[in-house]
Design an enzyme around this catalytic site. Structure first.
Site, PDB file in Angstrom:
ATOM      1  N   HIS A   1       5.561   0.520  -5.615  1.00  0.00           N
ATOM      2  CA  HIS A   1       5.810  -0.321  -4.436  1.00  0.00           C
ATOM      3  C   HIS A   1       7.176  -1.013  -4.524  1.00  0.00           C
ATOM      4  O   HIS A   1       8.023  -0.862  -3.643  1.00  0.00           O
ATOM      5  CB  HIS A   1       4.684  -1.365  -4.330  1.00  0.00           C
ATOM      6  CG  HIS A   1       4.855  -2.352  -3.219  1.00  0.00           C
ATOM      7  ND1 HIS A   1       4.039  -2.376  -2.124  1.00  0.00           N
ATOM      8  CD2 HIS A   1       5.741  -3.366  -3.038  1.00  0.00           C
ATOM      9  CE1 HIS A   1       4.422  -3.343  -1.312  1.00  0.00           C
ATOM     10  NE2 HIS A   1       5.455  -3.974  -1.852  1.00  0.00           N
ATOM     11  N   GLU A   2       7.377  -1.752  -5.604  1.00  0.00           N
ATOM     12  CA  GLU A   2       8.643  -2.488  -5.725  1.00  0.00           C
ATOM     13  C   GLU A   2       9.821  -1.521  -5.846  1.00  0.00           C
ATOM     14  O   GLU A   2      10.912  -1.788  -5.348  1.00  0.00           O
ATOM     15  CB  GLU A   2       8.595  -3.453  -6.921  1.00  0.00           C
ATOM     16  CG  GLU A   2       7.473  -4.498  -6.859  1.00  0.00           C
ATOM     17  CD  GLU A   2       7.472  -5.359  -5.594  1.00  0.00           C
ATOM     18  OE1 GLU A   2       8.539  -5.497  -4.955  1.00  0.00           O
ATOM     19  OE2 GLU A   2       6.396  -5.868  -5.239  1.00  0.00           O
TER      20      GLU A   2
HETATM   21 ZN   LIG Z   1       6.537  -5.427  -0.880  1.00  0.00          ZN
END
Ligand SMILES: [Zn+2]
Length: 708
Positions: free
Chosen positions: A503-504
């Site tokens: 995600h990041e």
């Molecule tokens: Zn995010």
């Protein structure tokens, strides 16, 4: 935790970026430490990275003060121009200004989130109101606004390209939203509100960090560790030794400690104890209580929004987002709420059945949910997290993310070992195009430290833009709170942690691929910004990718087909719970921020009424309660729904790969990269339509979550 906490100040929202005086080619890093403030010099470091070793806390206040003055002079020069206002001499000039100030703001923002201390917090408490006041000085400058307005009013004749037109529109809106149209008396009140908001936000965050760090669950007897896997026991023993409690076991409220504990511990009293501590953070009175802090934030926001002509804070915030109004956000949340809650209720029945089968003799409570869902998962799918984890060593998952980026976009990652870093355990990578061209630098910071806030986030130390005809490459960082390896064993990630890494990393790619002319193009609608990050989570458990990265940490064996099949089959397991806790927090955030009264609310009563109104079941807590809901307190306020909004987009966007029958389809990847490269330089709805050929549909999300 799949959060991007934007730990930048009001100013960074103003001029959402920063570029350092960067050489395109790395220079030698042997320059001796200068006696002068590093923020007032050129950085002769590889890639123009911040010279972290030279930056001392005492440099910040003088740097902020000096660079705000510089910025004021730049602004004054724009105002004093004799030529009539044009796009270049006013809008682009404003976009160019404040570069040095944003440089210190970005470095400080990084440290305030990932490497804080009492000293840094004291600076933060002083600096945030200063920055808020500085932003007010700009937006409330009548002469400057007159120039901006003049350009804006002549826009039809200017023949601007789409990026210029967007920047002009955004600049005008920022001034109006920054109070430029207010009468003098209102401007005074407006300034006071902004100053107080900035102080309260800092206080909320620091209270939360303090209470999160303060709690320790100390276990004396080995018999109280039943159910916990060996690596958790080892990590708890190590934590105890560090705390001067050798021979005992210490569990904390940090993600890698509390969640595995709740998932595995057979000791119900201890489970209840640690969850009670977690869910009552900043809610027990005393100096670090956040009830009144939050109530004041909410009330001041109503007042600010109404000064600007919006009925609520939610209306003010969402006017800049894809959802446009709170009604738009509520409509989506409500569409998902019923099926999620119905599913959660069925899950609760299954968990209760398991408790009864074990002759537990108690009714399911929040402290039992993770424990029993893990048991039901084992029983139903013959799948337990402990059998998966060895295939998800941190280094392997990271190489999976890099492999995916390579397959989709052809880019490469080379570790940089001799660059400045703000903590020795932080890793740095040079990111390059297929042809070797430098794209940017990515810092990765994996494990919890006492000076690090909870959650995971991504931000920039330097944004991409084109300064004076030269392409400025970005410097991006990801901060995580993953389980620290115990002893010499590799750090093994849970499936959730693996998703958080992807995600990041997706946010980082968004910044790294940016190809915009203006710094202001880096400001992206909150409910669109989670698309580039969340889409990456879709690949984590795809068999074709798993084969490329999920290798056993000891044997090196590729994850067996049979295990992959089980993981896929269990894909929608417990999604009622997962979606319900997120939706409940989204409602809580939006309910707070659709208040129409400036009267101080009783925080406890307000939250209770909100959750009762939506009908949250007592076995599930909202993902965050008010007193530790950092998103709702800070710049993400009225924005927690964004994760769900973006999930519609990311599920639908990933479906585009699936429809091609190839999760690495090059043409689809190239089209998606086009969307990423545009940043916030065009309307997100338009960018999405260009990528997908149509508007997003909710179907893919419903299928992914098993909600229809
Ligand atoms: Zn995010």
């Amino acid at each position: 935790m799949r959060t991007i906490l934007v730990l930048v100040s009001v100013l960074a929202l103003t001029a959402p970026v920063m570029a350092a005086l960067t050489p395109a080619v790395p220079a030698a890093s042997t320059t001796p430490a200068p006696a002068v403030n590093p923020f007032s010099t050129k950085w002769n470091t590889p890639f123009g990275l911040p010279p972290f070793e030279e930056i001392k806390t005492e440099h910040f206040i003088p740097a902020f003060e000096e660079l705000m003055r510089w910025h004021n002079e730049e602004i004054a020069a724009i105002v004093k121009k004799e030529e009539a206002p044009t796009f270049d001499n006013t809008i682009a000039a404003l976009d160019d200004s404040g570069e040095a100030l944003v440089r210190v703001t970005n470095v400080f923002g990084l440290l305030a989130g990932a490497e804080t201390s009492e000293e840094v917090q004291a600076i933060e408490a002083k600096v945030e109101p200063m920055l808020a006041g500085h932003a007010d000085d700009i937006y409330l400058d009548a002469a400057l606004f007159a120039r901006v307005k003049a350009v804006y009013e002549s826009r039809a004749k200017l023949q601007l390209d789409p990026e210029q037109a967007t920047l002009l529109e955004k600049t005008m809106r920022r001034f109006v939203r920054g109070g430029a149209n207010l009468a003098q008396a209102q401007k005074e009140r407006f300034r006071a509100i902004n100053a107080e908001l900035s102080s309260l936000i800092v206080r909320f965050g620091n209270n939360l960090l303090k209470e999160t760090n303060a709690f320790k669950l100390v276990v004396d007897a080995r018999t109280d560790l039943v159910g916990l896997p060996d690596d958790q026991v080892a990590a708890a023993a190590e934590a105890a030794t560090k705390a001067g409690l050798a021979g005992k076991w210490v569990f904390t409220l940090k993600a890698p400690s509390i969640w595995p504990f709740l998932q595995s511990s057979a000791n119900r009293d201890l489970r209840k104890k640690i969850l009670a501590a977690y869910s009552s953070r900043c809610d027990s009175g005393g100096e670090t209580d956040n009830k009144l802090v939050f109530a004041k934030l909410a009330a001041l926001r109503v007042e600010k929004a109404q000064l600007l002509g919006y009925p609520t804070w939610g209306h003010f915030v969402l006017a800049e987002n894809m959802a446009k109004t709170p009604d738009g956000a509520y409509a989506l949340l409500e569409q998902l709420w019923k099926p999620s809650l119905a599913r959660a209720r069925r899950e609760a029945t299954e968990l209760q059945a398991m408790i009864d089968a074990e002759k537990g003799g108690f009714a399911l409570e929040p402290a039992d949910w993770r424990t029993y869902s893990e048991k039901v998962k084992k029983a139903t799918y013959e799948l337990d997290e402990e059998s998966i984890k060895p295939y998800f060593a941190l280094d392997n998952v990271l190489s999976g993310a890099f492999t995916l980026a390579g397959k989709l976009y052809g880019i490469t990652f080379t570790e940089l070992t001799v660059v400045p870093r703000y903590n020795p355990e932080v890793k740095a990578f040079e990111v390059k195009e297929k042809d070797g061209r430098h794209l940017g630098v990515l810092y990765l910071d994996f494990h919890p430290r006492p000076g690090k806030r909870g959650g995971a986030w991504c931000s920039n130390l330097r944004d991409q833009w084109i300064r004076g005809g030269r392409f400025v490459t970005p410097v991006v960082y990801n901060v995580f709170n993953f389980s620290r390896p115990a002893g010499d064993a590799p750090a093994l990630l849970t499936p959730d942690e693996a998703e958080t890494l992807f995600h990041e990393f997706g946010h980082a790619l968004h910044s790294l691929f940016s190809s915009c002319r203006f710094r202001g193009s880096g400001a992206i609608a909150q409910d669109f910004v989670e698309l580039p990050s969340q889409i990456m989570e879709n690949w984590v458990f795809e068999p074709e990718l798993l084969k490329l990265y999920a290798r056993h940490s000891k044997s090196g064996e590729v994850i067996p087909e049979a295990l992959v099949t089980k993981i896929r089959k269990a894909g929608t397991f417990n999604q009622g719970f997962a979606k319900t806790e997120v939706l409940a927090a989204s409602f809580l955030d939006m309910d707070w921020h659709t208040l129409t009264t400036t009267q101080l609310q009783d925080t406890t009563a307000f939250e209770k009424a909100s959750m009762a109104k939506w009908g949250l079941i007592s076995e599930i807590l909202p993902r965050y309660r008010t007193t530790y809901f950092a998103h709702a307190a800070d710049e993400y306020s009225a924005g927690y729904y964004s994760y769900t909004w973006s999930e519609v987009l990311d599920s639908d966007a990933f479906q585009a790969f699936k429809e091609k029958g190839d999760i690495f389809d090059p043409a689809t990847a190239a089209a998606f990269r086009q969307l990423l490269a545009k940043g916030g330089s065009e309307d997100p709805a338009l960018l999405y339509r260009r990528f997908r050929g149509r508007d997003p549909k909710v179907d893919a999300l419903l299928d992914k979550r098993g909600l229809r």
